[in-house]
Motif scaffolding. Structure first.
Motif: not given
Ligand code: FES
Length: 593
Positions: A211-213, A224-229, A240-246, A298-307
């Protein structure tokens, strides 16, 4: 006696049916099998829905019809199968009038679009290629818009797998090509996309919703937060940050900017796949509608942070520290863009591309900086990078190892994704450029590291007015020769020459693209072949029918020729489905003999 209606055909007398147990009704319609079982009469399509063998050769026991060939079993009354891989067999109404048996000769559904929508859902859920093929064919025949089929498959893929995958990338790449494909090829494209999504989801855990924040932080903070996470590989927080932006109503450009900034925290992550997948998720939303952003993006986030970023690779650190070079240049970008602001009409794309193909990374970066200072927009940098990367493929030396094709391919599709993302982000915000242009720097370094693939370079046919007069001249013969070349292994140079011949004679690029698409769609192509075709077509669109456009399509043809032919098992499935759907008598003769 008259028929109850002109749609009904006389099967025979009830007495005859009782004695024989079954009758087959032939005519201008599909063959219909009429069965008498324990006091009741049933009528079904005589062609097994699995592969079309005649069901009249099957056996009936306890209300169950078993096909003679692969023993798929069907409920006589409904036609529903007990073996999902075989699909349900269509049934038709049957009436007994005055001792005669009449069958309705048409197989229709009250709501064909809804029926085939449900069949596609079943095919996807159980990864059943034949069911998927028939459902796609059925939906198209029912007039369902192609985009709606793409939407159904894309949402299934997003919900039934914990992250964006190869299947959704292929689906999107092929959906992007639909406008240039004839109807038969569109069917194949949708089928390939859907079957690859189904295969991706088979056995996978479904996606867990986040869920979004509850708050709505300002856009700069969310970015900034998306880069941080991403930096600390905190998937939940990044989602959650991306969902909040959406939820906050970020525009597609703002979302692209935020994700691009996070993605490029690592250089050329996962050899470019991570950024390419992100770009495809955006393109998918263009196709299926941005109201689905919270489900898909948000389905792309998992790969992005793990890449894994290239900064962890020795080749990027020694003998030249390419990562440090990129970081140093990034710190200058804001001033460079400020200096170039106001300049217009930059047209040095091809010249810059040649500089990007150099063998001194510092000079490559200097060329990019000089272009920015001259007023080049980020998207123009992306176009030059993509063209340079296409030239790596077009000049790929045949002495390289076969696996090296993928190195050249990765840079090209990454560069295409950078170009598309920078185009989407646009030029509204100068601060955005600074972060996003890191993707160009990373792509330029990946291109530099792949320079050995062009030593020695393959010659590009058609340059310098070369006529290639030993090849056919009319477009149909050239197209047939090209498909013939793809039908044999290692016809890389011949494929390139035929593409050059077609274009230098001034024949239609669209016809050539359709031939290339046909060549891919008939194969059991891998992810990279689909990516190469789609990225090539898109980049050709940026250059048009020019020398550079020709080089790009030559790159596509050379890559495809190096990866053809395959077994074409999927084409066979699609062909069986097509013939079954059209009422063809598959295997009727063989089965009856
Ligand atoms: S089970 Fe009937 S044709 Fe295969």
């Amino acid at each position: 006696m008259d028929a109850p209606s002109k749609e009904f055909a006389l099967a025979g007398t009830l007495e005859e049916l009782k004695i024989k147990g079954q009758l087959v009704v032939h005519g201008g319609h599909r063959p219909i099998l009429v069965i008498y079982d324990r006091g009741r009469v049933f009528a079904l399509d005589n062609r097994c829905p699995h592969m079309g063998f005649p069901l009249e050769r099957g056996s009936v026991e306890d209300g169950i019809l078993t096909c003679h060939w692969h023993h798929a079993r069907f409920d006589l009354e409904s036609g529903c199968t007990f073996d999902l891989w075989a699909d349900d067999v269509p049934i038709c109404p049957v009436e007994v009038r005055n001792g005669d048996v009449w069958v309705k000769t048409t197989f229709t559904h009250a709501d064909p679009a809804a029926h085939w929508h449900q069949r596609l859902a079943n095919g996807l859920a159980h990864d059943l290629g034949l069911v998927i093929a028939k459902a796609v064919h059925g939906q198209l025949a029912a007039g369902v818009p192609q985009a709606e089929i793409v939407r159904e498959v894309a949402l299934f893929g997003a919900q039934n797998r914990d992250g964006w995958g190869v299947g959704l990338t292929i689906l999107t790449a092929l959906a992007n090509l639909l406008p240039v494909l004839p109807a038969e090829e569109a069917y194949l494209a949708l089928f390939h996309g859907a079957r690859r999504v189904a295969a991706d989801c088979d056995g996978e855990a479904p996606r867990r919703e986040r869920a979004p924040l509850g708050s709505r932080p300002d856009p700069a903070a969310l970015k900034r937060w998306l880069r941080r996470w991403t930096n600390v590989r905190h998937r939940e927080a990044a989602e959650r940050t991306l969902l909040t932006a959406i939820a906050a109503g970020f525009s597609p450009a703002e979302l692209a900017d935020a994700l691009f900034a996070a993605e490029t925290e690592r250089a050329f992550a996962d050899t470019g796949h991570s950024l390419d997948f992100i770009n495809k998720a955006f393109e998918c939303l263009d196709l299926v509608g941005w109201q689905h952003a919270a489900a898909l993006l948000p389905t792309v986030v998992g790969q992005m942070v793990a890449a894994r970023g290239a900064e962890e690779s020795t080749a990027w650190r020694q003998p030249v520290d390419l990562v440090a070079l990129c970081e140093e240049s990034t710190s200058e970008l804001a001033d460079l863009f400020a200096a170039g602001r106001g300049s217009r009409d930059w047209s040095g794309h091809a010249a810059l591309a040649q500089e990007l193909l150099g063998d001194d990374p510092a000079r490559i970066v200097d060329a990019l900086k000089e272009a920015i200072r001259a007023g080049t927009a980020p998207a123009d940098l992306g176009q030059s990078l993509a063209y340079a990367a296409a030239l790596r493929v077009a000049r790929f030396g045949n002495a390289n190892e076969h696996a090296d094709w993928e190195t050249a391919h990765h840079v090209f599709t990454y560069a295409n994704a950078v170009h598309q993302m920078l185009t989407r982000i646009g030029t509204a915000n100068i601060d955005t450029h600074v972060t996003a242009v890191r993707g160009v720097l990373h792509g330029a370094m990946a291109l530099y590291l792949a320079r050995y693939l062009n030593v020695p370079p393959a010659r590009i046919p058609g340059d310098g007015g070369e006529q290639l007069d030993d090849l056919p001249a009319d477009p149909e013969t050239i197209g047939a020769a090209l498909l013939d070349a793809f039908d044999r292994q290692r016809q890389v140079d011949l494929a390139a020459r035929l593409v050059a011949r077609h274009l230098t004679l001034g024949h239609s690029p669209q016809a050539l693209i359709a031939t290339l698409a046909h060549a891919v769609l008939r194969e059991d192509a891998g992810l990279h072949a689909y990516q190469m075709l789609e990225a090539g077509v898109r980049q050709f669109g940026a250059w048009g029918d020019t020398d550079e456009g020709r080089h790009i399509l030559i790159a596509v043809a050379r890559y495809l020729a190096a990866h053809s032919p395959t077994e074409r098992a999927s084409l066979q499935t699609a062909d069986i489905a097509r013939r079954l759907m059209r009422g063809g008598a598959l295997h009727q003769e063989a089965g009856s003999s």
